[in-house]
Design a protein around this motif. Structure first.
Motif, PDB file in Angstrom:
ATOM      1  N   CYS A 158       0.855  -1.179   0.000  1.00 37.48           N
ATOM      2  CA  CYS A 158       0.000   0.000   0.000  1.00 37.48           C
ATOM      3  C   CYS A 158       0.896   1.235   0.000  1.00 37.48           C
ATOM      4  O   CYS A 158       2.103   1.143   0.235  1.00 37.48           O
ATOM      5  N   ILE A 159       0.273   2.391  -0.275  1.00 43.01           N
ATOM      6  CA  ILE A 159       1.013   3.646  -0.438  1.00 43.01           C
ATOM      7  C   ILE A 159       0.875   4.493   0.813  1.00 43.01           C
ATOM      8  O   ILE A 159      -0.248   4.811   1.222  1.00 43.01           O
ATOM      9  N   GLY A 160       1.960   4.902   1.416  1.00 42.59           N
ATOM     10  CA  GLY A 160       1.935   5.724   2.616  1.00 42.59           C
ATOM     11  C   GLY A 160       2.269   7.169   2.322  1.00 42.59           C
ATOM     12  O   GLY A 160       3.339   7.653   2.720  1.00 42.59           O
ATOM     13  N   MET A 161       1.370   7.856   1.615  1.00 40.02           N
ATOM     14  CA  MET A 161       1.637   9.255   1.248  1.00 40.02           C
ATOM     15  C   MET A 161       0.604  10.210   1.838  1.00 40.02           C
ATOM     16  O   MET A 161       0.928  11.055   2.666  1.00 40.02           O
ATOM     17  N   SER A 162      -0.672  10.124   1.419  1.00 44.61           N
ATOM     18  CA  SER A 162      -1.674  11.129   1.782  1.00 44.61           C
ATOM     19  C   SER A 162      -1.946  11.148   3.285  1.00 44.61           C
ATOM     20  O   SER A 162      -1.922  10.116   3.953  1.00 44.61           O
ATOM     21  N   GLU A 163      -2.245  12.348   3.801  1.00 44.69           N
ATOM     22  CA  GLU A 163      -2.574  12.521   5.215  1.00 44.69           C
ATOM     23  C   GLU A 163      -3.781  13.439   5.354  1.00 44.69           C
ATOM     24  O   GLU A 163      -4.051  14.261   4.466  1.00 44.69           O
ATOM     25  N   ALA A 164      -4.497  13.305   6.454  1.00 39.47           N
ATOM     26  CA  ALA A 164      -5.588  14.227   6.753  1.00 39.47           C
ATOM     27  C   ALA A 164      -5.010  15.628   6.939  1.00 39.47           C
ATOM     28  O   ALA A 164      -3.979  15.797   7.587  1.00 39.47           O
ATOM     29  N   GLY A 165      -5.632  16.619   6.329  1.00 40.01           N
ATOM     30  CA  GLY A 165      -5.143  17.986   6.474  1.00 40.01           C
ATOM     31  C   GLY A 165      -4.161  18.392   5.402  1.00 40.01           C
ATOM     32  O   GLY A 165      -3.934  19.586   5.184  1.00 40.01           O
TER      33      GLY A 165
ATOM     34  N   ASP B 228      -0.992  17.006  -1.007  1.00 39.78           N
ATOM     35  CA  ASP B 228       0.134  17.934  -0.889  1.00 39.78           C
ATOM     36  C   ASP B 228       1.216  17.278  -0.027  1.00 39.78           C
ATOM     37  O   ASP B 228       1.291  17.489   1.188  1.00 39.78           O
ATOM     38  N   LEU B 229       2.057  16.478  -0.649  1.00 38.43           N
ATOM     39  CA  LEU B 229       3.058  15.711   0.092  1.00 38.43           C
ATOM     40  C   LEU B 229       4.018  16.602   0.863  1.00 38.43           C
ATOM     41  O   LEU B 229       4.548  16.211   1.910  1.00 38.43           O
ATOM     42  N   ALA B 230       4.240  17.795   0.369  1.00 41.05           N
ATOM     43  CA  ALA B 230       5.173  18.699   1.052  1.00 41.05           C
ATOM     44  C   ALA B 230       4.651  19.109   2.424  1.00 41.05           C
ATOM     45  O   ALA B 230       5.423  19.592   3.263  1.00 41.05           O
ATOM     46  N   ALA B 231       3.354  18.915   2.656  1.00 37.87           N
ATOM     47  CA  ALA B 231       2.766  19.263   3.953  1.00 37.87           C
ATOM     48  C   ALA B 231       2.639  18.052   4.876  1.00 37.87           C
ATOM     49  O   ALA B 231       2.039  18.159   5.947  1.00 37.87           O
ATOM     50  N   ALA B 232       3.166  16.897   4.469  1.00 39.49           N
ATOM     51  CA  ALA B 232       3.069  15.690   5.289  1.00 39.49           C
ATOM     52  C   ALA B 232       3.722  15.911   6.653  1.00 39.49           C
ATOM     53  O   ALA B 232       4.781  16.532   6.766  1.00 39.49           O
ATOM     54  N   LYS B 233       3.066  15.363   7.711  1.00 34.68           N
ATOM     55  CA  LYS B 233       3.546  15.599   9.075  1.00 34.68           C
ATOM     56  C   LYS B 233       4.038  14.327   9.767  1.00 34.68           C
ATOM     57  O   LYS B 233       4.621  14.423  10.863  1.00 34.68           O
ATOM     58  N   THR B 234       3.770  13.154   9.210  1.00 32.19           N
ATOM     59  CA  THR B 234       4.247  11.914   9.840  1.00 32.19           C
ATOM     60  C   THR B 234       5.775  11.973   9.989  1.00 32.19           C
ATOM     61  O   THR B 234       6.489  12.257   9.033  1.00 32.19           O
TER      62      THR B 234
ATOM     63  N   ALA C 286      18.515   4.679  18.335  1.00 34.01           N
ATOM     64  CA  ALA C 286      19.506   3.616  18.193  1.00 34.01           C
ATOM     65  C   ALA C 286      18.925   2.436  17.412  1.00 34.01           C
ATOM     66  O   ALA C 286      17.892   1.885  17.793  1.00 34.01           O
ATOM     67  N   GLY C 287      19.555   2.100  16.295  1.00 31.18           N
ATOM     68  CA  GLY C 287      19.135   0.941  15.505  1.00 31.18           C
ATOM     69  C   GLY C 287      17.992   1.178  14.555  1.00 31.18           C
ATOM     70  O   GLY C 287      17.561   0.231  13.873  1.00 31.18           O
ATOM     71  N   GLY C 288      17.473   2.412  14.497  1.00 26.78           N
ATOM     72  CA  GLY C 288      16.361   2.633  13.576  1.00 26.78           C
ATOM     73  C   GLY C 288      15.649   3.949  13.781  1.00 26.78           C
ATOM     74  O   GLY C 288      16.283   4.989  14.019  1.00 26.78           O
ATOM     75  N   PHE C 289      14.299   3.894  13.742  1.00 26.82           N
ATOM     76  CA  PHE C 289      13.477   5.099  13.832  1.00 26.82           C
ATOM     77  C   PHE C 289      12.248   4.800  14.699  1.00 26.82           C
ATOM     78  O   PHE C 289      11.777   3.666  14.764  1.00 26.82           O
ATOM     79  N   ARG C 290      11.734   5.822  15.354  1.00 27.44           N
ATOM     80  CA  ARG C 290      10.430   5.770  15.998  1.00 27.44           C
ATOM     81  C   ARG C 290       9.480   6.631  15.167  1.00 27.44           C
ATOM     82  O   ARG C 290       9.712   7.827  14.963  1.00 27.44           O
ATOM     83  N   VAL C 291       8.408   6.020  14.654  1.00 27.42           N
ATOM     84  CA  VAL C 291       7.517   6.699  13.717  1.00 27.42           C
ATOM     85  C   VAL C 291       6.182   6.991  14.382  1.00 27.42           C
ATOM     86  O   VAL C 291       5.553   6.098  14.968  1.00 27.42           O
ATOM     87  N   THR C 292       5.715   8.243  14.221  1.00 26.77           N
ATOM     88  CA  THR C 292       4.412   8.658  14.739  1.00 26.77           C
ATOM     89  C   THR C 292       3.693   9.484  13.673  1.00 26.77           C
ATOM     90  O   THR C 292       4.286  10.413  13.102  1.00 26.77           O
ATOM     91  N   GLY C 293       2.444   9.119  13.396  1.00 23.58           N
ATOM     92  CA  GLY C 293       1.653   9.862  12.415  1.00 23.58           C
ATOM     93  C   GLY C 293       0.527   9.010  11.888  1.00 23.58           C
ATOM     94  O   GLY C 293       0.263   7.927  12.404  1.00 23.58           O
ATOM     95  N   ALA C 294      -0.149   9.511  10.856  1.00 27.49           N
ATOM     96  CA  ALA C 294      -1.278   8.777  10.283  1.00 27.49           C
ATOM     97  C   ALA C 294      -1.367   9.055   8.790  1.00 27.49           C
ATOM     98  O   ALA C 294      -1.149  10.186   8.339  1.00 27.49           O
ATOM     99  N   LYS C 295      -1.675   8.008   8.048  1.00 30.25           N
ATOM    100  CA  LYS C 295      -1.885   8.117   6.601  1.00 30.25           C
ATOM    101  C   LYS C 295      -3.350   7.832   6.296  1.00 30.25           C
ATOM    102  O   LYS C 295      -3.979   6.982   6.950  1.00 30.25           O
ATOM    103  N   LEU C 296      -3.899   8.531   5.295  1.00 26.28           N
ATOM    104  CA  LEU C 296      -5.331   8.431   4.997  1.00 26.28           C
ATOM    105  C   LEU C 296      -5.535   8.086   3.525  1.00 26.28           C
ATOM    106  O   LEU C 296      -4.655   8.333   2.692  1.00 26.28           O
ATOM    107  N   TRP C 297      -6.711   7.527   3.205  1.00 26.41           N
ATOM    108  CA  TRP C 297      -7.062   7.078   1.850  1.00 26.41           C
ATOM    109  C   TRP C 297      -6.073   6.016   1.369  1.00 26.41           C
ATOM    110  O   TRP C 297      -5.670   5.990   0.216  1.00 26.41           O
TER     111      TRP C 297
END
Length: 382
Positions: free
Chosen positions: A130-137, A141-147, A153-164
């Motif tokens: 699946c595609i993790g691009m669009s977000e609510a709000g 407009d990918l340039a406005a993505a907030k996720t 250490a060893g990676g990333f902690r990810v917080t956010g939400a993808k829509l549609w």
């Protein structure tokens, strides 16, 4: 204004043998009961068994190297197979995103381990994305993505939400577009991660469409740990990479064939003796379809040569979705029939489904407003 060109598409054989082979496979595999109502679902039909059958025939991953499960065939051959699948309304949704854009992105920017892990499974029709691009709000407009993916250490902690997020509930992986650094401008500080959808902390919630069907989702990531080897390409280079990925998403024949079932039924309903106005309308739609097909094949050739035809692909998507939304309006002006889901009359049944799905075609892959902004900037007009 900057000039924009579409190079002539690849010439040569129109692959009549391959077309006949695909058509015979579709009639044999989907059977005689696969009628207009099912064909009108176009690339929303989800059938993993059908995707695996395509994989066994060698019609997924067609242009990739054999070492990654591909078949070293030409871009024109792949285009022929995709056209036939879409023209028949085949249920391609399970593998569609993975084969169309996720795998080419991984092939170009992914690590060797990522290629060997997922590409053979995609080519076999057994691994879906699946595609993790669009977000609510922010929408398209990918340039406005907030996720945000915070390096740890060893990676990333990810917080956010993808829509549609189409078929996220049935996908094995998502390619996530996210912020990984302090952006100096709207296009900076972004990266792409290969996210296993079974990772703890990921929640997939359904979003029903106007027909009450479940294609879309909201995907929430709550402080999800993603290992560092999930990074695709270079840290902070996500914007350039995602623009390359969108060229695959926006230029294919799915951008002007997803409502073709209605055009087919319209022509059938007007037979055997259409009047002059009806002939003009069908002729005009056919001419537009021929031009769109030529432009799309031109972009396919540029992608096969390793170019980044982002601007040309955006033009194809904008014109293609306008064409698709025009078909139901013209159909309603030519035939006085009520759109009716589940009707015995094939035209009324396909018209009803197309009316309900047509508004979404100018949202998927980027809204019309975003696309025209990209085109204007590409032409030097803003």
């Amino acid at each position: 204004m900057t000039a924009l060109s579409f190079s002539p598409p690849e010439t040569g054989s129109i692959q009549p043998e391959l077309r006949a082979e695909v058509r015979a496979f579709l009639h044999r595999t989907l059977g005689p009961d696969y009628g207009p109502g099912l064909k009108a679902r176009s690339w929303n039909g989800h059938d993993p068994a059908f995707s695996r059958a395509l994989g066994k025939r060698g019609w997924l991953g067609m242009t990739w190297p054999a070492e990654y499960g591909g078949h070293d065939r030409s871009a024109l051959e792949r285009y022929v197979v995709v056209e036939e699948l879409l023209a028949h309304g085949a249920p391609v949704a399970a593998h569609w995103i993975a084969d169309r854009q996720s795998a080419p992105l991984i092939l170009r920017y992914g690590t060797e381990a990522q290629r060997r892990e997922v590409l053979p499974r995609i080519a076999a029709g057994e691994c879906y994305f699946c595609i993790g691009m669009s977000e609510a709000g922010s929408g398209s407009d990918l340039a406005a993505a907030k996720t945000r993916a915070r390096p740890v250490a060893g990676g990333f902690r990810v917080t956010g939400a993808k829509l549609w997020t189409t078929y996220a509930h049935a996908a094995h992986y998502m390619i996530l577009f996210c912020r990984t650094g302090a952006a100096e401008d709207r296009h900076g500080g972004a990266s792409q991660l290969l996210v296993d959808m079974a990772t703890p902390g990921i929640t997939v919630s359904p979003v029903l469409d106007i027909a009450g069907e479940h294609h879309f989702n909201e995907v929430t990531l709550d402080d999800v740990f993603i290992p560092e080897d999930a990074l695709i390409g270079e840290l902070g280079q996500g914007w350039e990479q995602v623009m390359s990925e969108l060229a695959f998403e926006r230029s294919g024949p799915d951008r002007f064939l997803s409502t073709i079932a209605l055009l087919t039924e319209l022509i059938r309903a007007l037979e055997p003796d259409p009047d002059a106005a009806q002939r003009r309308a069908i002729g005009r739609l056919t001419a537009h379809l021929m031009v769109l097909r030529r432009m799309s094949r031109s972009v396919a050739g540029m992608l096969a040569r390793g170019e980044n035809p982002m601007l040309q692909a955006t033009v194809v998507k904008d014109l293609g979705t306008s064409f698709e939304q025009e078909i139901p309006e013209i159909a309603r002006s030519l035939i006085a029939a009520e759109a009716e889901p589940g009707a015995g009359d094939a035209f009324a049944q396909v018209l009803a489904r197309t009316i309900m799905t047509a508004p979404s075609v100018s949202l998927r892959g980027g809204t019309r407003e975003i696309l025209r902004g990209i085109i204007a900037r590409g032409l030097g007009l803003r």
